[in-house]
Motif scaffolding. Structure first.
Motif, PDB file in Angstrom:
ATOM      1  N   ARG A  77     -58.483 107.032   9.987  1.00 34.37           N
ATOM      2  CA  ARG A  77     -59.398 107.622  10.961  1.00 34.37           C
ATOM      3  C   ARG A  77     -58.762 107.606  12.345  1.00 34.37           C
ATOM      4  NH1 ARG A  77     -62.664 104.041   8.061  1.00 34.37           N
ATOM      5  NH2 ARG A  77     -62.717 102.557   9.794  1.00 34.37           N
ATOM      6  N   TYR A 132     -62.311 108.430   6.268  1.00 34.02           N
ATOM      7  CA  TYR A 132     -63.665 108.757   6.709  1.00 34.02           C
ATOM      8  C   TYR A 132     -64.643 108.693   5.546  1.00 34.02           C
ATOM      9  CZ  TYR A 132     -61.943 110.348  11.232  1.00 34.02           C
ATOM     10  OH  TYR A 132     -61.383 110.398  12.478  1.00 34.02           O
ATOM     11  N   HIS A 142     -68.723 112.160   9.792  1.00 37.45           N
ATOM     12  CA  HIS A 142     -68.050 111.018  10.419  1.00 37.45           C
ATOM     13  C   HIS A 142     -66.772 111.476  11.109  1.00 37.45           C
ATOM     14  CE1 HIS A 142     -66.301 106.681   9.796  1.00 37.45           C
ATOM     15  NE2 HIS A 142     -66.499 106.977  11.072  1.00 37.45           N
ATOM     16  N   MET A 143     -66.016 112.325  10.437  1.00 37.43           N
ATOM     17  CA  MET A 143     -64.766 112.819  11.014  1.00 37.43           C
ATOM     18  C   MET A 143     -65.031 113.669  12.258  1.00 37.43           C
ATOM     19  SD  MET A 143     -61.804 115.109   9.179  1.00 37.43           S
ATOM     20  CE  MET A 143     -60.378 115.690  10.104  1.00 37.43           C
TER      21      MET A 143
END
Length: 352
Positions: A117, A283, A288-289
């Motif tokens: 991430r 992720y 979320h990304m």
């Protein structure tokens, strides 16, 4: 014999290696510190940060007072600056830091531990910062600064104190002792922090690394014919420069900031492998990304507007006792607080 520039680059790499190792082992991070205070009721990491600032101020002002380093030449002590742009940049950076779950330096440390991430955060931050420095966003930033900048005769706390009739040396010593002393008292007033030797060591080491950066670029790099720009630990522009150097190295020059960025990643990676902390993470969802990348973009844009990040302004800038740095840090703290509490709070993502 190595040239001055090569010596500075090697020293920057060494400083980065130490920071990467300490950052991984201690969890040193402003956002984690504020989350501990605001959301979890644990103030130890905030005390670590306060101690790092205290040590950075004391050591950096000692270097300046002894004449080894002229911090007045740094970007933090310009007589003309834009208070609104600095503050707005700090707000954007602080809120983006919450969205991305860490600042640029923390992303480098976590990337060394295998957190993929953080790879997205570092790349997006670098692109957004470069766009704000020299690209599509640069004209708007320059116009904002030009229309709102102010010239101040006193641009630092020592300058304000010296206006009372004290000599520059006495004013510098008094301001540094008061500010560093209050921060140290705040740090050691916490019982849990006093019992945490690792956190105390982390605060001291990070603070000394800031002073080390000033010494390297301001003293070792003081070549009469080819002086090195005066700087210390900071990560927004250096991360942008590091990405550009990785793509166009034949047309660019390796510098202290790029070497520090490489050192932080390498220091974290080596430490993670040696301690069994390395493991790949990704992720949990596309949402979320997207949120993480959005936060990285805000950090890149805001960090350039604020002339630094939670390290560049929060430690290095404050070590000069600059009034501009106080404005930027106030924005960073407020933006981070807004992301952690209140109506604009960033809600936790449900795990996939």
């Amino acid at each position: 014999m190595e040239t001055t520039a090569q010596l500075v680059v090697l020293a920057g790499l060494a400083i980065g290696l130490v920071y990467g190792a300490v950052g991984l082992l201690s969890g040193f991070c402003l956002m984690s510190s504020m989350r501990g205070v605001l959301a979890e009721g644990d103030g130890r990491l905030m005390r670590t940060y306060a101690l790092a600032i205290a040590v950075a101020i004391a050591a950096s002002q000692l270097l300046a007072g002894s004449g080894l380093v002229d911090v007045a030449k740094s970007i933090y002590l310009q007589s003309t600056f834009s208070v609104p742009v600095l503050f707005l940049g700090g707000l954007l950076f602080g809120y983006g830091m919450v969205l991305s779950n860490g600042c640029g330096s923390r992303a480098l440390v976590l990337l060394g531990r295998g957190n993929l991430r953080s790879f997205v955060v570092v790349i997006v931050l670098a692109i957004a910062a470069q766009m704000t420095l020299k690209g599509l966003i640069a004209p708007a930033r320059i116009a904002m600064v030009s229309s709102s900048q102010t010239t101040m005769s006193a641009n630092s706390l020592p300058a304000l104190v010296s206006a009372l009739g004290l000599s520059d040396a006495v004013a510098r010593t008094l301001a540094a002792l008061v500010v560093a002393g209050l921060l140290a008292i705040f740090a050691f007033a916490h019982g849990g922090f006093r019992r945490s030797a690792g956190q105390i060591a982390a605060g001291v080491v990070v603070g000394l690394l800031v002073a080390g950066g000033w010494y390297v670029t301001g003293y070792l790099g003081a070549d009469d014919f080819n002086p090195v720009p005066l700087t210390s630990l900071t990560f927004i522009a250096p991360i942008a420069d590091a990405l550009q150097y990785a793509m166009l190295s034949t047309g660019l020059t390796l510098n202290f900031g790029i070497a520090t960025v490489a050192g932080v990643f390498a220091g974290s990676l080596v430490t993670a492998l040696a301690t069994g902390r390395f493991h790949l993470e990704g992720y949990s969802s596309p949402r979320h990304m997207l949120r993480s990348a959005g936060g990285a973009a805000l950090m890149g844009i805001g960090g350039v507007m604020a002339f630094g990040c939670s390290i560049g302004q929060g430690l290095t800038g404050l070590s000069t006792l600059s009034l501009a740095s106080l404005v930027a840090v106030a924005g960073i703290l407020l933006g981070t607080t807004a992301g952690l509490r209140g109506a604009l709070r960033v809600q936790p993502l449900a795990m996939a």
